[in-house]
Design a protein around this motif. Structure first.
Motif: not given
Length: 213
Positions: A195-200
């Motif tokens: 989540w912190a890296n924008g990966d869902r």
């Protein structure tokens, strides 16, 4: 009794054993300019405070060892002193080592975030190594972790006494606020880091429900 924190250059170690080896290797080396300047700033800030508010257990200048800096702080000033080390060290590419907990906060590969660890306080960034360490160890009296990357953009988890986790994230508005539960700390750690890296891409591993209040 005092608590020790150490500044060391980012990237020189990735494990407790490697940290020990690096610090041993600094013995006898000339004092580094960067840590000398940071130590002087710490001593100056400490001297400006009333004695009762001192955050140093010994002069920081005495803790310079090569390119590393050992800082001794009273237990009631741990959070303040650690925040100062991040403030002064991170812009110069320095990591913060906590030898008591064997935690290494290295800015290399980190994600900027306002991180609150329920048992240890605040941190200015998140790393995969820290998430993997923290989540399985969450426990009383503060069994939670929050990471906020922007206003109303955050992910958080709470570990219950039976070991299961509540996991929740919000992405700016009430209609993008979801919650789920998980039993595996590895899944929770992976999702927080993703989540912190924008990966869902891995979020469908849990049954997310939109929160309504």
């Amino acid at each position: 009794m005092s608590y020790d924190l150490v500044l060391l250059p980012s990237g020189v170690a990735s494990s407790p054993e490697a940290v020990d080896d690096y610090l041993t290797g600094q013995d006898g080396k000339p004092a580094g300019d960067t840590v000398t300047a940071i130590a002087a700033e710490l001593d100056e800030r400490n001297a400006a405070l009333p004695e009762a508010d001192s955050f140093l257990g010994a002069p920081a200048a005495d803790g310079v060892l090569g390119d590393a800096l050992f800082v001794s702080t009273p237990y009631d000033a741990i959070g303040h002193t650690r925040s100062l080390l991040f403030e002064l060290g991170t812009p110069h590419g320095y990591a913060v080592w906590d030898p008591q907990l064997a935690w290494l906060a290295d800015p290399a590969g980190s994600v900027p975030a306002a991180v609150t660890h329920g048992g240890a306080g605040e941190f200015p960034y998140l790393t995969k190594q820290l998430v993997d360490l923290w989540i399985p160890e969450l426990g009383q009296p503060g069994p939670y972790l929050i990471a906020e990357t922007a206003d109303q953009h955050y992910i958080q988890t709470y570990r219950h006494p039976d070991g299961h986790f509540d996991l929740e994230y919000r992405e700016g508005s009430a209609d993008k606020h979801f919650a789920a539960t998980a039993n595996d700390p590895r899944i929770v750690a992976d999702l927080i880091w993703s989540w912190a890296n924008g990966d869902r891409s891995g979020f469908d591993a849990l049954d997310w429900q939109r929160l309504t209040f």
